[in-house]
Design a protein around this motif. Structure first.
Motif, PDB file in Angstrom:
ATOM      1  N   ALA A 164      30.423  36.737  44.597  1.00  0.00           N
ATOM      2  CA  ALA A 164      31.840  36.923  44.931  1.00  0.00           C
ATOM      3  C   ALA A 164      32.035  36.837  46.443  1.00  0.00           C
ATOM      4  O   ALA A 164      32.930  36.137  46.925  1.00  0.00           O
ATOM      5  CB  ALA A 164      32.321  38.268  44.396  1.00  0.00           C
ATOM      6  N   ASP A 165      31.199  37.521  47.188  1.00  0.00           N
ATOM      7  CA  ASP A 165      31.303  37.505  48.642  1.00  0.00           C
ATOM      8  C   ASP A 165      31.118  36.102  49.200  1.00  0.00           C
ATOM      9  O   ASP A 165      31.875  35.640  50.057  1.00  0.00           O
ATOM     10  CB  ASP A 165      30.250  38.436  49.261  1.00  0.00           C
ATOM     11  CG  ASP A 165      30.512  39.908  48.935  1.00  0.00           C
ATOM     12  OD1 ASP A 165      31.640  40.214  48.488  1.00  0.00           O
ATOM     13  OD2 ASP A 165      29.601  40.734  49.100  1.00  0.00           O
ATOM     14  N   GLU A 166      30.091  35.418  48.645  1.00  0.00           N
ATOM     15  CA  GLU A 166      29.742  34.111  49.184  1.00  0.00           C
ATOM     16  C   GLU A 166      30.828  33.072  48.932  1.00  0.00           C
ATOM     17  O   GLU A 166      31.047  32.184  49.741  1.00  0.00           O
ATOM     18  CB  GLU A 166      28.417  33.655  48.547  1.00  0.00           C
ATOM     19  CG  GLU A 166      27.630  32.704  49.393  1.00  0.00           C
ATOM     20  CD  GLU A 166      26.134  32.812  49.101  1.00  0.00           C
ATOM     21  OE1 GLU A 166      25.493  31.770  48.993  1.00  0.00           O
ATOM     22  OE2 GLU A 166      25.609  33.947  48.966  1.00  0.00           O
ATOM     23  N   LEU A 167      31.480  33.183  47.772  1.00  0.00           N
ATOM     24  CA  LEU A 167      32.493  32.188  47.420  1.00  0.00           C
ATOM     25  C   LEU A 167      33.914  32.691  47.690  1.00  0.00           C
ATOM     26  O   LEU A 167      34.894  32.045  47.310  1.00  0.00           O
ATOM     27  CB  LEU A 167      32.340  31.801  45.938  1.00  0.00           C
ATOM     28  CG  LEU A 167      30.996  31.195  45.515  1.00  0.00           C
ATOM     29  CD1 LEU A 167      30.992  30.903  44.026  1.00  0.00           C
ATOM     30  CD2 LEU A 167      30.707  29.916  46.298  1.00  0.00           C
ATOM     31  N   PHE A 168      34.024  33.833  48.302  1.00  0.00           N
ATOM     32  CA  PHE A 168      35.331  34.433  48.592  1.00  0.00           C
ATOM     33  C   PHE A 168      36.170  34.594  47.339  1.00  0.00           C
ATOM     34  O   PHE A 168      37.322  34.194  47.280  1.00  0.00           O
ATOM     35  CB  PHE A 168      36.082  33.601  49.655  1.00  0.00           C
ATOM     36  CG  PHE A 168      35.302  33.445  50.925  1.00  0.00           C
ATOM     37  CD1 PHE A 168      35.146  34.518  51.806  1.00  0.00           C
ATOM     38  CD2 PHE A 168      34.695  32.240  51.228  1.00  0.00           C
ATOM     39  CE1 PHE A 168      34.417  34.359  52.988  1.00  0.00           C
ATOM     40  CE2 PHE A 168      33.957  32.082  52.410  1.00  0.00           C
ATOM     41  CZ  PHE A 168      33.811  33.156  53.278  1.00  0.00           C
ATOM     42  N   LEU A 169      35.551  35.180  46.327  1.00  0.00           N
ATOM     43  CA  LEU A 169      36.258  35.420  45.070  1.00  0.00           C
ATOM     44  C   LEU A 169      36.210  36.911  44.754  1.00  0.00           C
ATOM     45  O   LEU A 169      35.422  37.656  45.340  1.00  0.00           O
ATOM     46  CB  LEU A 169      35.572  34.661  43.926  1.00  0.00           C
ATOM     47  CG  LEU A 169      35.651  33.133  43.935  1.00  0.00           C
ATOM     48  CD1 LEU A 169      34.788  32.562  42.829  1.00  0.00           C
ATOM     49  CD2 LEU A 169      37.102  32.683  43.772  1.00  0.00           C
ATOM     50  N   VAL A 172      34.215  36.360  39.250  1.00  0.00           N
ATOM     51  CA  VAL A 172      32.857  35.882  39.031  1.00  0.00           C
ATOM     52  C   VAL A 172      32.358  36.373  37.679  1.00  0.00           C
ATOM     53  O   VAL A 172      31.694  35.641  36.942  1.00  0.00           O
ATOM     54  CB  VAL A 172      31.919  36.352  40.164  1.00  0.00           C
ATOM     55  CG1 VAL A 172      30.492  35.902  39.908  1.00  0.00           C
ATOM     56  CG2 VAL A 172      32.401  35.823  41.501  1.00  0.00           C
ATOM     57  N   GLN A 173      32.721  37.603  37.351  1.00  0.00           N
ATOM     58  CA  GLN A 173      32.312  38.172  36.066  1.00  0.00           C
ATOM     59  C   GLN A 173      32.851  37.321  34.915  1.00  0.00           C
ATOM     60  O   GLN A 173      32.142  37.032  33.955  1.00  0.00           O
ATOM     61  CB  GLN A 173      32.871  39.593  35.978  1.00  0.00           C
ATOM     62  CG  GLN A 173      32.021  40.513  35.144  1.00  0.00           C
ATOM     63  CD  GLN A 173      32.471  41.959  35.319  1.00  0.00           C
ATOM     64  OE1 GLN A 173      32.171  42.605  36.319  1.00  0.00           O
ATOM     65  NE2 GLN A 173      33.218  42.442  34.361  1.00  0.00           N
ATOM     66  N   LEU A 175      24.306  27.994  40.252  1.00  0.00           N
ATOM     67  CA  LEU A 175      23.302  27.736  41.281  1.00  0.00           C
ATOM     68  C   LEU A 175      22.941  29.026  42.008  1.00  0.00           C
ATOM     69  O   LEU A 175      21.765  29.314  42.244  1.00  0.00           O
ATOM     70  CB  LEU A 175      23.834  26.696  42.264  1.00  0.00           C
ATOM     71  CG  LEU A 175      22.817  26.161  43.270  1.00  0.00           C
ATOM     72  CD1 LEU A 175      21.720  25.400  42.546  1.00  0.00           C
ATOM     73  CD2 LEU A 175      23.489  25.274  44.295  1.00  0.00           C
ATOM     74  N   LEU A 176      23.954  29.820  42.326  1.00  0.00           N
ATOM     75  CA  LEU A 176      23.695  31.080  43.019  1.00  0.00           C
ATOM     76  C   LEU A 176      22.975  32.064  42.095  1.00  0.00           C
ATOM     77  O   LEU A 176      22.103  32.820  42.526  1.00  0.00           O
ATOM     78  CB  LEU A 176      25.012  31.670  43.535  1.00  0.00           C
ATOM     79  CG  LEU A 176      25.668  30.837  44.661  1.00  0.00           C
ATOM     80  CD1 LEU A 176      27.041  31.375  45.010  1.00  0.00           C
ATOM     81  CD2 LEU A 176      24.784  30.812  45.899  1.00  0.00           C
ATOM     82  N   LEU A 177      23.340  32.032  40.826  1.00  0.00           N
ATOM     83  CA  LEU A 177      22.645  32.891  39.858  1.00  0.00           C
ATOM     84  C   LEU A 177      21.160  32.551  39.826  1.00  0.00           C
ATOM     85  O   LEU A 177      20.305  33.438  39.818  1.00  0.00           O
ATOM     86  CB  LEU A 177      23.248  32.715  38.456  1.00  0.00           C
ATOM     87  CG  LEU A 177      24.577  33.403  38.181  1.00  0.00           C
ATOM     88  CD1 LEU A 177      25.112  32.999  36.821  1.00  0.00           C
ATOM     89  CD2 LEU A 177      24.432  34.921  38.257  1.00  0.00           C
ATOM     90  N   SER A 191      23.455  38.452  42.838  1.00  0.00           N
ATOM     91  CA  SER A 191      24.209  39.316  41.921  1.00  0.00           C
ATOM     92  C   SER A 191      25.667  38.896  41.907  1.00  0.00           C
ATOM     93  O   SER A 191      26.113  38.121  42.754  1.00  0.00           O
ATOM     94  CB  SER A 191      24.117  40.768  42.367  1.00  0.00           C
ATOM     95  OG  SER A 191      24.884  40.960  43.540  1.00  0.00           O
ATOM     96  N   THR A 192      26.387  39.431  40.940  1.00  0.00           N
ATOM     97  CA  THR A 192      27.818  39.110  40.829  1.00  0.00           C
ATOM     98  C   THR A 192      28.533  39.379  42.154  1.00  0.00           C
ATOM     99  O   THR A 192      29.301  38.555  42.641  1.00  0.00           O
ATOM    100  CB  THR A 192      28.452  39.958  39.724  1.00  0.00           C
ATOM    101  OG1 THR A 192      27.743  39.731  38.505  1.00  0.00           O
ATOM    102  CG2 THR A 192      29.905  39.585  39.513  1.00  0.00           C
TER     103      THR A 192
END
Lengths: 211, 211
Positions: A171-176, A181-182, A159-161, A166-167
DNA sequence: TTTTTATTACCTGATATCAGGTAAAAGCAA
DNA sequence: TTGCTTTTACCTGATATCAGGTAATAAAAA
């Protein structure tokens, strides 16, 4: 004299209904007993009436044709159900047939094709209009009939893609971790056998798998 | 007796054509003189025949209804053109009317709506079916009305992008320099103010701007 | 309980994209 | 004819993606 097949037409476009019933009026073997504009109306109707054949649009408001087909076939497996739509997306057709559909016709099919398909469907065949057959009979990795589903996390990322993230942003948004994410991205692309995110999104949107 | 309006129906779905001509057969004032399945066929036809009214699908193969309307109106401004589609995307309707369209009807409109609209269009009004009117008369964030359109070349490239092709692959396919395709890509992204191809495709598909 | 799937995470290298600039030729419209 | 749009093309540098590995932990299914 042989009994006529009691037929119901379901489409949210009155014009299409009128076109189809015009076409069917030539048929000796079928009899249009009802014209409906929604899946819910169809479910109601078959509860209290005898139906042999259903011609239904796949893109219906509220309930789509694929789920509708499944529901009906579970309760009334003898009803012959033919799907119609404007596009012949392979996966859509496959899903419809897997849910018990007896055939799939493109609305761009000629009258002859229509008549032919309906005749054959009544005889027990699973039928497709020419263009549909062309699409589904392509080599196309014989196993990919059933489209794989995304996991919860994969859906989040997809959904974010689709929103152009961007990757790193994902990552920031989902705290990963960026690297996590890659990995997810790679798995998603692999799952659908697509080369990049652009192709992925085209596939998902055309198959109604995103939102 | 008043002269009948010579009417052409253009739709790539034979069933829809049949439905509409059935509807129009009730009309004293119009006479269906031709039924066509493509925009090109229509352009050919009006070159050599008199036409007063055109009922056309917006989503046609090769040439879309919006461009088609523009082309016809430039040469034959007197022809009344009514557009039809399954969805009422605000921007689509707006573009159509801006290109000279005399009305827009949803295929989900009732027969009465259809008849009403055609009558009024003949009388010179710009007409919309109920649902369309509901959509276009909403307040709507005043600025986002006009969606920029893609040029021919940009469309080619966008289509290939949606299929997952890389810049180099597109360059090869269209016999262009890698650098040219790169420039087009940048222009396209800028035009829609999106960050990358993923967001672009989401936007285009959700707005039915891609095929 | 064992096995599979999901989620998390790291490493590397090749390739691709994006953003900034410029610019000439062709076609269309005012 | 003078502008505007479209299409073509080149250059550079910073980031981002993609493809190939591996692997631990947790959760769900067999």
């Amino acid at each position: 004299m042989t009994r006529k097949y009691k037929t119901v037409i379901v489409d949210d476009h009155p014009i299409v209904i009128s076109g189809i019933s015009g076409l069917l009026s030539d048929f000796q073997i079928v009899e249009v007993v009802e014209k409906l504009q929604s899946g819910v109306a169809l479910l109601d109707y078959i509860e209290t009436n005898e139906v042999d054949l259903v011609l239904m649009d796949i893109f219906l408001p509220v309930i789509n044709g694929i789920d509708l087909c499944k529901t009906i076939k579970q309760k009334y497996p003898k009803i012959i159900i033919i799907g119609m739509s404007s596009q012949s997306e392979r996966s859509l057709v496959m899903q419809f047939v897997q849910n018990g559909g007896n055939g799939y016709i493109l609305k761009s099919a000629s009258f002859d094709e229509f008549k032919n398909c309906i005749h054959k469907a009544i005889d027990g065949e699973i039928v497709f209009s020419d263009e549909v057959r062309a699409v589904i009979s392509q080599p196309q990795s014989e196993d990919l009939d059933r489209i794989p589903s995304l996991s919860r996390r994969e859906k989040d990322i997809t959904l974010l893609l689709s929103k152009g993230k961007s990757t790193q942003e994902i990552a920031d948004e989902l705290f990963l971790s960026f690297l996590t994410v890659q990995t997810h991205r790679r798995n998603i692309l692999q799952k659908y056998k697509v080369k990049n995110v652009a192709e992925l999104i085209t596939f998902l949107l055309k198959n109604n798998l995103l939102n």
